[in-house]
Motif scaffolding. Structure first.
Motif, PDB file in Angstrom:
ATOM      1  N   GLN A  13     -27.096 -51.011  -4.009  1.00 21.16           N
ATOM      2  CA  GLN A  13     -26.402 -52.262  -4.293  1.00 21.16           C
ATOM      3  C   GLN A  13     -24.909 -52.105  -4.056  1.00 21.16           C
ATOM      4  O   GLN A  13     -24.353 -50.997  -4.149  1.00 21.16           O
ATOM      5  N   ALA A  14     -24.271 -53.204  -3.761  1.00 19.38           N
ATOM      6  CA  ALA A  14     -22.820 -53.188  -3.591  1.00 19.38           C
ATOM      7  C   ALA A  14     -22.160 -52.614  -4.842  1.00 19.38           C
ATOM      8  O   ALA A  14     -22.560 -52.917  -5.962  1.00 19.38           O
ATOM      9  N   GLY A  15     -21.177 -51.758  -4.598  1.00 22.69           N
ATOM     10  CA  GLY A  15     -20.503 -51.071  -5.686  1.00 22.69           C
ATOM     11  C   GLY A  15     -21.088 -49.719  -6.019  1.00 22.69           C
ATOM     12  O   GLY A  15     -20.486 -48.949  -6.773  1.00 22.69           O
ATOM     13  N   GLY A  16     -22.251 -49.437  -5.464  1.00 26.82           N
ATOM     14  CA  GLY A  16     -22.922 -48.179  -5.719  1.00 26.82           C
ATOM     15  C   GLY A  16     -22.417 -47.053  -4.840  1.00 26.82           C
ATOM     16  O   GLY A  16     -21.459 -47.211  -4.073  1.00 26.82           O
ATOM     17  N   SER A  17     -23.097 -45.916  -4.940  1.00 23.31           N
ATOM     18  CA  SER A  17     -22.683 -44.714  -4.219  1.00 23.31           C
ATOM     19  C   SER A  17     -23.870 -44.054  -3.530  1.00 23.31           C
ATOM     20  O   SER A  17     -25.018 -44.195  -3.975  1.00 23.31           O
ATOM     21  N   LEU A  18     -23.573 -43.370  -2.467  1.00 22.78           N
ATOM     22  CA  LEU A  18     -24.539 -42.526  -1.767  1.00 22.78           C
ATOM     23  C   LEU A  18     -23.812 -41.296  -1.258  1.00 22.78           C
ATOM     24  O   LEU A  18     -22.608 -41.341  -0.984  1.00 22.78           O
ATOM     25  N   ARG A  19     -24.561 -40.224  -1.116  1.00 29.35           N
ATOM     26  CA  ARG A  19     -24.001 -39.018  -0.521  1.00 29.35           C
ATOM     27  C   ARG A  19     -24.856 -38.637   0.678  1.00 29.35           C
ATOM     28  O   ARG A  19     -26.043 -38.337   0.527  1.00 29.35           O
ATOM     29  N   LEU A  20     -24.242 -38.673   1.845  1.00 31.64           N
ATOM     30  CA  LEU A  20     -24.930 -38.258   3.062  1.00 31.64           C
ATOM     31  C   LEU A  20     -24.701 -36.776   3.297  1.00 31.64           C
ATOM     32  O   LEU A  20     -23.631 -36.246   3.005  1.00 31.64           O
ATOM     33  N   SER A  21     -25.704 -36.143   3.869  1.00 31.63           N
ATOM     34  CA  SER A  21     -25.611 -34.739   4.233  1.00 31.63           C
ATOM     35  C   SER A  21     -25.959 -34.578   5.698  1.00 31.63           C
ATOM     36  O   SER A  21     -26.740 -35.352   6.256  1.00 31.63           O
ATOM     37  N   CYS A  22     -25.392 -33.568   6.304  1.00 31.45           N
ATOM     38  CA  CYS A  22     -25.696 -33.246   7.698  1.00 31.45           C
ATOM     39  C   CYS A  22     -25.868 -31.737   7.786  1.00 31.45           C
ATOM     40  O   CYS A  22     -24.941 -30.983   7.468  1.00 31.45           O
ATOM     41  N   ALA A  23     -27.051 -31.323   8.194  1.00 41.72           N
ATOM     42  CA  ALA A  23     -27.350 -29.905   8.341  1.00 41.72           C
ATOM     43  C   ALA A  23     -27.267 -29.521   9.812  1.00 41.72           C
ATOM     44  O   ALA A  23     -27.873 -30.183  10.662  1.00 41.72           O
ATOM     45  N   ALA A  24     -26.539 -28.464  10.102  1.00 40.01           N
ATOM     46  CA  ALA A  24     -26.357 -28.017  11.479  1.00 40.01           C
ATOM     47  C   ALA A  24     -27.078 -26.703  11.708  1.00 40.01           C
ATOM     48  O   ALA A  24     -27.112 -25.836  10.833  1.00 40.01           O
ATOM     49  N   ALA A  69     -15.316 -39.856   1.099  1.00 42.99           N
ATOM     50  CA  ALA A  69     -14.687 -38.542   1.209  1.00 42.99           C
ATOM     51  C   ALA A  69     -15.652 -37.592   1.894  1.00 42.99           C
ATOM     52  O   ALA A  69     -16.836 -37.542   1.523  1.00 42.99           O
ATOM     53  N   ASN A  70     -15.171 -36.880   2.897  1.00 42.34           N
ATOM     54  CA  ASN A  70     -16.042 -35.927   3.549  1.00 42.34           C
ATOM     55  C   ASN A  70     -15.634 -34.511   3.197  1.00 42.34           C
ATOM     56  O   ASN A  70     -14.488 -34.229   2.864  1.00 42.34           O
ATOM     57  N   SER A  71     -16.598 -33.630   3.266  1.00 41.75           N
ATOM     58  CA  SER A  71     -16.384 -32.234   2.936  1.00 41.75           C
ATOM     59  C   SER A  71     -17.378 -31.399   3.729  1.00 41.75           C
ATOM     60  O   SER A  71     -18.306 -31.935   4.343  1.00 41.75           O
ATOM     61  N   ARG A  72     -17.159 -30.111   3.738  1.00 41.73           N
ATOM     62  CA  ARG A  72     -18.068 -29.234   4.470  1.00 41.73           C
ATOM     63  C   ARG A  72     -18.214 -27.918   3.735  1.00 41.73           C
ATOM     64  O   ARG A  72     -17.309 -27.501   3.005  1.00 41.73           O
ATOM     65  N   ASP A  73     -19.346 -27.280   3.967  1.00 39.15           N
ATOM     66  CA  ASP A  73     -19.621 -25.959   3.426  1.00 39.15           C
ATOM     67  C   ASP A  73     -20.048 -25.091   4.598  1.00 39.15           C
ATOM     68  O   ASP A  73     -21.209 -25.147   5.029  1.00 39.15           O
ATOM     69  N   ASN A  74     -19.117 -24.312   5.122  1.00 39.70           N
ATOM     70  CA  ASN A  74     -19.412 -23.507   6.307  1.00 39.70           C
ATOM     71  C   ASN A  74     -20.455 -22.426   6.026  1.00 39.70           C
ATOM     72  O   ASN A  74     -21.181 -22.016   6.926  1.00 39.70           O
ATOM     73  N   LYS A  76     -23.073 -22.795   4.354  1.00 40.38           N
ATOM     74  CA  LYS A  76     -24.392 -23.430   4.392  1.00 40.38           C
ATOM     75  C   LYS A  76     -24.612 -24.249   5.653  1.00 40.38           C
ATOM     76  O   LYS A  76     -25.662 -24.871   5.808  1.00 40.38           O
ATOM     77  N   ASN A  77     -23.624 -24.298   6.536  1.00 39.45           N
ATOM     78  CA  ASN A  77     -23.712 -25.122   7.741  1.00 39.45           C
ATOM     79  C   ASN A  77     -23.986 -26.586   7.392  1.00 39.45           C
ATOM     80  O   ASN A  77     -24.831 -27.242   8.017  1.00 39.45           O
ATOM     81  N   MET A  78     -23.253 -27.071   6.415  1.00 34.87           N
ATOM     82  CA  MET A  78     -23.463 -28.431   5.942  1.00 34.87           C
ATOM     83  C   MET A  78     -22.164 -29.205   5.942  1.00 34.87           C
ATOM     84  O   MET A  78     -21.084 -28.654   5.693  1.00 34.87           O
ATOM     85  N   VAL A  79     -22.275 -30.495   6.194  1.00 33.42           N
ATOM     86  CA  VAL A  79     -21.157 -31.409   6.026  1.00 33.42           C
ATOM     87  C   VAL A  79     -21.666 -32.599   5.230  1.00 33.42           C
ATOM     88  O   VAL A  79     -22.835 -32.979   5.337  1.00 33.42           O
ATOM     89  N   TYR A  80     -20.776 -33.172   4.417  1.00 34.34           N
ATOM     90  CA  TYR A  80     -21.186 -34.225   3.496  1.00 34.34           C
ATOM     91  C   TYR A  80     -20.260 -35.430   3.617  1.00 34.34           C
ATOM     92  O   TYR A  80     -19.088 -35.295   3.961  1.00 34.34           O
ATOM     93  N   LEU A  81     -20.791 -36.589   3.297  1.00 37.21           N
ATOM     94  CA  LEU A  81     -19.978 -37.800   3.209  1.00 37.21           C
ATOM     95  C   LEU A  81     -20.324 -38.484   1.899  1.00 37.21           C
ATOM     96  O   LEU A  81     -21.424 -39.025   1.749  1.00 37.21           O
ATOM     97  N   GLN A  82     -19.413 -38.411   0.951  1.00 37.92           N
ATOM     98  CA  GLN A  82     -19.578 -39.097  -0.318  1.00 37.92           C
ATOM     99  C   GLN A  82     -19.052 -40.518  -0.171  1.00 37.92           C
ATOM    100  O   GLN A  82     -17.888 -40.717   0.177  1.00 37.92           O
ATOM    101  N   MET A  83     -19.896 -41.473  -0.423  1.00 36.01           N
ATOM    102  CA  MET A  83     -19.541 -42.877  -0.236  1.00 36.01           C
ATOM    103  C   MET A  83     -19.613 -43.591  -1.579  1.00 36.01           C
ATOM    104  O   MET A  83     -20.689 -43.675  -2.184  1.00 36.01           O
ATOM    105  N   ASN A  84     -18.488 -44.081  -2.024  1.00 35.86           N
ATOM    106  CA  ASN A  84     -18.396 -44.797  -3.298  1.00 35.86           C
ATOM    107  C   ASN A  84     -17.964 -46.240  -3.059  1.00 35.86           C
ATOM    108  O   ASN A  84     -17.463 -46.578  -1.988  1.00 35.86           O
ATOM    109  N   SER A  85     -18.151 -47.063  -4.055  1.00 32.19           N
ATOM    110  CA  SER A  85     -17.748 -48.474  -3.990  1.00 32.19           C
ATOM    111  C   SER A  85     -18.238 -49.120  -2.704  1.00 32.19           C
ATOM    112  O   SER A  85     -17.478 -49.778  -1.985  1.00 32.19           O
ATOM    113  N   LEU A  86     -19.496 -48.924  -2.424  1.00 31.60           N
ATOM    114  CA  LEU A  86     -20.055 -49.415  -1.170  1.00 31.60           C
ATOM    115  C   LEU A  86     -20.038 -50.926  -1.093  1.00 31.60           C
ATOM    116  O   LEU A  86     -20.217 -51.635  -2.100  1.00 31.60           O
TER     117      LEU A  86
END
Length: 122
Positions: A13-24, A69-74, A76-86
């Protein structure tokens, strides 16, 4: 073989949050700048965020500044996108991409994931 796999999309729902992950895999992850793009129906793929190889510097499109906000963990070969206030206008397929430099243009990235759908209901 280089592979990027996104996960974490869904319906929120609008106003909510999701966290996307990307595994390389299949790539020396720490050497690449990583980015997120999105593509809404009928629109071109657009830049969302990017992060330098060391994770110390990140960039965000004006439309998502202060909310994403995006972040990465080298390790773990991961990158993340934290999405708030969607918002409903954030609805799109989100892609992660790997490239040799930070850029807002799709042509600058060498590898792409298949994408994950994010749908924000108002």
């Amino acid at each position: 073989q280089v592979q990027l796999v996104e996960s974490g999309g869904g319906l929120v729902q609008a106003g909510g949050s999701l966290r996307l992950s990307c595994a390389a895999s299949g790539v020396t992850f720490s050497r690449y700048r990583m980015a997120w793009f999105r593509q809404a129906p009928g629109k071109e793929r657009e830049f969302v965020a990017a992060i330098q190889w060391g994770g110390g510097t990140s960039y965000h499109a004006d439309s998502v500044k202060g909310r994403f906000a995006n972040s990465r963990d080298n390790a773990k070969n991961m990158v993340y996108l934290q999405m708030n206030s969607l918002k409903s206008e954030d609805t799109a397929v989100y892609y992660c991409a790997a490239g040799a430099k930070i850029a807002k243009w799709t042509d600058e990235y060498d590898y792409w994931g298949q994408g994950t759908q994010v749908t924000v209901s108002s």
